[in-house]
Design a protein around this motif. Structure first.
Motif, PDB file in Angstrom:
ATOM      1  N   GLY A  89      29.610 -29.371  34.190  1.00 56.57           N
ATOM      2  CA  GLY A  89      30.906 -29.663  34.809  1.00 56.57           C
ATOM      3  C   GLY A  89      31.869 -28.512  34.622  1.00 56.57           C
ATOM      4  O   GLY A  89      31.533 -27.474  34.041  1.00 56.57           O
ATOM      5  N   GLY A  90      33.100 -28.715  35.106  1.00 58.24           N
ATOM      6  CA  GLY A  90      34.075 -27.641  35.125  1.00 58.24           C
ATOM      7  C   GLY A  90      34.594 -27.253  33.752  1.00 58.24           C
ATOM      8  O   GLY A  90      34.742 -26.069  33.444  1.00 58.24           O
ATOM      9  N   SER A  91      34.891 -28.247  32.906  1.00 54.83           N
ATOM     10  CA  SER A  91      35.408 -27.921  31.569  1.00 54.83           C
ATOM     11  C   SER A  91      34.374 -27.136  30.781  1.00 54.83           C
ATOM     12  O   SER A  91      34.702 -26.145  30.106  1.00 54.83           O
ATOM     13  CB  SER A  91      35.760 -29.201  30.802  1.00 54.83           C
ATOM     14  OG  SER A  91      36.712 -29.949  31.511  1.00 54.83           O
TER      15      SER A  91
ATOM     16  N   TRP B 115      45.267 -25.530  35.545  1.00 61.00           N
ATOM     17  CA  TRP B 115      44.411 -26.483  34.845  1.00 61.00           C
ATOM     18  C   TRP B 115      43.011 -25.903  34.731  1.00 61.00           C
ATOM     19  O   TRP B 115      42.436 -25.449  35.728  1.00 61.00           O
ATOM     20  CB  TRP B 115      44.356 -27.824  35.593  1.00 61.00           C
ATOM     21  CG  TRP B 115      43.425 -28.803  34.947  1.00 61.00           C
ATOM     22  CD1 TRP B 115      42.267 -29.306  35.463  1.00 61.00           C
ATOM     23  CD2 TRP B 115      43.575 -29.389  33.647  1.00 61.00           C
ATOM     24  NE1 TRP B 115      41.689 -30.177  34.571  1.00 61.00           N
ATOM     25  CE2 TRP B 115      42.468 -30.241  33.449  1.00 61.00           C
ATOM     26  CE3 TRP B 115      44.530 -29.264  32.617  1.00 61.00           C
ATOM     27  CZ2 TRP B 115      42.281 -30.976  32.271  1.00 61.00           C
ATOM     28  CZ3 TRP B 115      44.339 -30.008  31.452  1.00 61.00           C
ATOM     29  CH2 TRP B 115      43.227 -30.853  31.296  1.00 61.00           C
ATOM     30  N   HIS B 116      42.482 -25.906  33.500  1.00 59.03           N
ATOM     31  CA  HIS B 116      41.146 -25.341  33.293  1.00 59.03           C
ATOM     32  C   HIS B 116      40.174 -26.317  32.637  1.00 59.03           C
ATOM     33  O   HIS B 116      39.008 -25.961  32.456  1.00 59.03           O
ATOM     34  CB  HIS B 116      41.248 -24.054  32.473  1.00 59.03           C
ATOM     35  CG  HIS B 116      42.101 -23.000  33.129  1.00 59.03           C
ATOM     36  ND1 HIS B 116      41.744 -22.398  34.322  1.00 59.03           N
ATOM     37  CD2 HIS B 116      43.305 -22.481  32.794  1.00 59.03           C
ATOM     38  CE1 HIS B 116      42.689 -21.531  34.676  1.00 59.03           C
ATOM     39  NE2 HIS B 116      43.643 -21.566  33.784  1.00 59.03           N
ATOM     40  N   GLY B 117      40.651 -27.490  32.234  1.00 56.24           N
ATOM     41  CA  GLY B 117      39.694 -28.476  31.736  1.00 56.24           C
ATOM     42  C   GLY B 117      40.122 -29.151  30.460  1.00 56.24           C
ATOM     43  O   GLY B 117      41.137 -28.819  29.845  1.00 56.24           O
TER      44      GLY B 117
ATOM     45  N   GLU C 127      43.330 -19.372  38.110  1.00 60.94           N
ATOM     46  CA  GLU C 127      42.719 -20.007  39.288  1.00 60.94           C
ATOM     47  C   GLU C 127      43.113 -19.156  40.489  1.00 60.94           C
ATOM     48  O   GLU C 127      44.307 -19.087  40.824  1.00 60.94           O
ATOM     49  CB  GLU C 127      43.278 -21.408  39.491  1.00 60.94           C
ATOM     50  CG  GLU C 127      42.908 -22.425  38.440  1.00 60.94           C
ATOM     51  CD  GLU C 127      43.619 -23.761  38.708  1.00 60.94           C
ATOM     52  OE1 GLU C 127      43.196 -24.475  39.623  1.00 60.94           O
ATOM     53  OE2 GLU C 127      44.599 -24.058  38.018  1.00 60.94           O
TER      54      GLU C 127
ATOM     55  N   ASP D 149      38.718 -18.899  37.325  1.00 61.43           N
ATOM     56  CA  ASP D 149      38.334 -20.306  37.298  1.00 61.43           C
ATOM     57  C   ASP D 149      38.263 -20.788  38.743  1.00 61.43           C
ATOM     58  O   ASP D 149      39.269 -21.113  39.368  1.00 61.43           O
ATOM     59  CB  ASP D 149      39.361 -21.115  36.495  1.00 61.43           C
ATOM     60  CG  ASP D 149      39.011 -22.604  36.478  1.00 61.43           C
ATOM     61  OD1 ASP D 149      38.097 -23.016  37.223  1.00 61.43           O
ATOM     62  OD2 ASP D 149      39.657 -23.365  35.727  1.00 61.43           O
TER      63      ASP D 149
ATOM     64  N   VAL E 114      36.495 -23.431  39.636  1.00 60.69           N
ATOM     65  CA  VAL E 114      35.913 -24.774  39.569  1.00 60.69           C
ATOM     66  C   VAL E 114      36.320 -25.592  40.789  1.00 60.69           C
ATOM     67  O   VAL E 114      35.491 -26.258  41.407  1.00 60.69           O
ATOM     68  CB  VAL E 114      36.329 -25.474  38.252  1.00 60.69           C
ATOM     69  CG1 VAL E 114      36.010 -26.960  38.290  1.00 60.69           C
ATOM     70  CG2 VAL E 114      35.637 -24.810  37.071  1.00 60.69           C
ATOM     71  N   MET E 115      37.618 -25.503  41.152  1.00 59.55           N
ATOM     72  CA  MET E 115      38.048 -26.269  42.319  1.00 59.55           C
ATOM     73  C   MET E 115      37.990 -25.441  43.600  1.00 59.55           C
ATOM     74  O   MET E 115      37.542 -25.909  44.635  1.00 59.55           O
ATOM     75  CB  MET E 115      39.463 -26.828  42.132  1.00 59.55           C
ATOM     76  CG  MET E 115      39.840 -27.792  43.240  1.00 59.55           C
ATOM     77  SD  MET E 115      41.479 -28.511  43.109  1.00 59.55           S
ATOM     78  CE  MET E 115      41.213 -29.920  42.061  1.00 59.55           C
TER      79      MET E 115
ATOM     80  N   LYS F 284      32.409 -28.634  40.342  1.00 62.90           N
ATOM     81  CA  LYS F 284      32.768 -29.544  41.435  1.00 62.90           C
ATOM     82  C   LYS F 284      31.789 -29.553  42.619  1.00 62.90           C
ATOM     83  O   LYS F 284      30.823 -30.275  42.617  1.00 62.90           O
ATOM     84  CB  LYS F 284      34.195 -29.245  41.886  1.00 62.90           C
ATOM     85  CG  LYS F 284      35.218 -29.647  40.806  1.00 62.90           C
ATOM     86  CD  LYS F 284      36.582 -29.820  41.360  1.00 62.90           C
ATOM     87  CE  LYS F 284      37.619 -30.102  40.302  1.00 62.90           C
ATOM     88  NZ  LYS F 284      37.914 -31.496  40.065  1.00 62.90           N
TER      89      LYS F 284
HETATM   90  C1  LIG Z   1      40.471 -25.400  38.303  1.00 61.46           C
HETATM   91  C2  LIG Z   1      39.770 -26.382  37.420  1.00 61.46           C
HETATM   92  N1  LIG Z   1      39.148 -25.947  36.317  1.00 61.46           N
HETATM   93  C3  LIG Z   1      38.478 -26.790  35.500  1.00 61.46           C
HETATM   94  C4  LIG Z   1      38.443 -28.140  35.757  1.00 61.46           C
HETATM   95  C5  LIG Z   1      37.690 -29.076  34.840  1.00 61.46           C
HETATM   96  O1  LIG Z   1      36.569 -29.559  35.493  1.00 61.46           O
HETATM   97  P1  LIG Z   1      35.849 -30.926  35.045  1.00 61.46           P
HETATM   98  O2  LIG Z   1      36.808 -32.019  35.316  1.00 61.46           O
HETATM   99  O3  LIG Z   1      34.613 -30.981  35.895  1.00 61.46           O
HETATM  100  O4  LIG Z   1      35.514 -30.802  33.598  1.00 61.46           O
HETATM  101  C6  LIG Z   1      39.074 -28.643  36.904  1.00 61.46           C
HETATM  102  C7  LIG Z   1      39.067 -30.092  37.189  1.00 61.46           C
HETATM  103  O5  LIG Z   1      39.829 -30.601  37.946  1.00 61.46           O
HETATM  104  C8  LIG Z   1      39.761 -27.738  37.747  1.00 61.46           C
HETATM  105  O6  LIG Z   1      40.389 -28.165  38.854  1.00 61.46           O
END
Ligand SMILES: Cc1ncc(COP(=O)(O)O)c(C=O)c1O
Length: 454
Positions: free
Chosen positions: A107-109, A141-143, A214, A248, A250-251, A277
């Motif tokens: 996952g993202g975190s 937001w990074h997790g 991000e 980052d 992730v999104m 994601k």
């Molecule tokens: C930019 C970003 N990084 C990290 C995360 C964390 O991802 P996760 O919720 O899959 O752990 C998110 C989650 O919304 C995110 O938007």
């Protein structure tokens, strides 16, 4: 689905029950609950379901893989899906980027956590043990793991853990809609990059491990793209001071903005990148920390490889889901679709929302679109947080069978109302039109309902 101020999930949903409808099944961009109500998923959940729900090819790929093995544990075996996914990601990043080393996570975190660890390990491998500090940006937001939370700036998600988080420095948010006083939008990129350089110099370059950001800010900033020239300037500054550039994505990555890497559109290659994601379309939990060949070589020489990862890293079925999703995106030309349909979606949404004075800004890239609501268009003053406008719009939309992603606090951590739309890449023109019509209706209702609160 509405989120609380600061973007945290509502306490009432922490058990997954507490008044929420029960999900039954999904088909394409629609989701159905057990009472038979149909929802149009305009945000792909939390910007995840890029191929929608119930894609038969993805499901078949997962089932076929599970029929072979539960999971090929990474210290014992490699596997076809793992190797193929590595190849697909390397090609999607662009061979010239040299981003061809990766660790798979769930996952993202975890992807961000591993990105931070890879950065620290790299500096330690090169004998630069003083480089322990990360610099991040406000309103990002990074997790939710301790490291990822330490570099994140959603106030209410951090508050209970303050004092125990990874120490980080924060530079201001970079918002084209809310540039600092006296800074013109065209000067914002250079201004914000200079703030990063000043912070590196203040902390001492020999103490800074990396800068994480991000490229297109997701929930915390409302699909905010970077000002022109910003990412390139940041790249230069990081290289000059030996600071690793961590994107980052992730999104905003895995194609959501119309290119596989969001930063590709800024002509910038990071040292380390986190994706999750949409990587496996939400069919199974999957993320990846991707890094350069040079970093990989340093880790290998010092420690034999990256010292991060988990029991379920590169889960064989999750990799098979990732392979299926990424193959479909390439085969069906979905990045091109996101680029062209996204370019039409934004102006159409803007004009549908034009009658509402409270809509201050509609922005984004590709299929990551943010709508920011303001009490006054001229001053861009936010609504009072007690009005809970974004959440109310999200709730009104949900009641009406439209799923969008509401978040608050983007102005100062408490005030600010944004709603994200992140349609599945497979959404047809008619479905995109329906999203716009129904979203505009939800904005109207949300404004009326929330006005009664103050
Ligand atoms: C930019 C970003 N990084 C990290 C995360 C964390 O991802 P996760 O919720 O899959 O752990 C998110 C989650 O919304 C995110 O938007």
């Amino acid at each position: 689905m509405a989120q609380a101020r600061g973007g945290g999930s509502r306490a009432r949903s922490w058990t997954g029950s507490g008044g929420l409808p029960k999900v039954a099944h999904g088909s394409g961009i629609y989701v159905f609950d057990t009472a038979g109500k149909r929802y149009l998923d305009a945000s792909g959940g939390p910007a995840v379901f890029c191929l929608g729900h119930g894609h038969p090819e993805v499901t078949a790929a997962i089932v076929q893989q599970l029929e072979r093995i539960a999971h090929g544990y990474r210290y014992t075996f490699t596997s076809d899906p793992l190797e193929e996914l590595r190849e697909l990601i390397t090609a999607a990043c662009g061979r010239a980027s040299r981003l061809d080393a990766m660790v798979f996570v769930s996952g993202g975190s975890e992807a961000v956590e591993s990105a931070l660890k890879v950065a620290l390990q790299y500096h330690s491998a090169r004998g630069e043990m003083t480089r322990r500090r990360f610099i991040a940006r406000r309103r990002s937001w990074h997790g939710n793991t301790l490291g990822a939370l330490g570099v994140s700036d959603f106030l209410d998600r951090r508050a209970p853990f303050e004092g125990a988080l990874v120490e980080a420095s924060f530079v201001p948010q970079v918002s084209l809609y809310r540039p600092p006083e006296g800074v013109a939008p065209e000067a914002l990129g250079a201004h914000a990059a200079a703030q990063l350089e000043a912070e590196i110099l203040r902390v001492g370059p020999e103490r800074v491990a990396g800068f994480i950001f991000e490229p297109v800010v997701g929930a915390a900033g409302g699909a905010m793209p970077p000002p022109s020239g910003y990412a390139a300037r940041v790249r230069e500054i990081c290289s000059r001071y030996g600071v690793l550039l961590i994107a980052d994505e992730v999104m905003c990555g895995s194609g959501r903005t119309g290119s596989w890497r969001a930063l590709e559109q800024d002509g910038v290659v990071p040292d380390i990148m986190a994706v999750a994601k949409g990587l496996a379309g939400g069919y199974l939990p999957l993320g990846a920390t991707i890094f350069s060949r040079e970093i990989a070589a340093a880790l290998e020489a010092a420690d034999g490889g990256p010292l991060t990862g988990h029991t379920f890293s590169a889960h064989t079925a999750a990799c098979a889901a990732g392979v299926a999703v990424q193959r479909i995106i390439a085969r069906d030309g979905l990045l091109e679709r996101v680029r062209t349909a996204g370019a039409k979606f934004q102006p159409a949404l803007r004009s549908a929302l034009a009658p509402y004075e409270a809509v201050g800004d509609v922005r984004g890239r590709g299929f990551l679109i943010g709508v920011e609501l303001v009490a006054e268009r001229d001053t861009r003053a936010p609504f009072p947080a007690e009005r809970a406008l974004a959440e109310t719009i999200g709730q009104c939309a949900f009641e009406d069978g439209l799923i969008c992603y509401a978040a608050g606090g983007n102005v100062d951590g408490i005030e600010g109302d944004i709603v994200l739309l992140a349609p599945p890449f497979i959404a047809s023109d008619a479905e995109l039109e329906e999203i716009i019509t129904r979203f505009a209706r939800a904005v109207g209702r949300g404004l009326a309902v929330s006005a009664r609160r103050v």
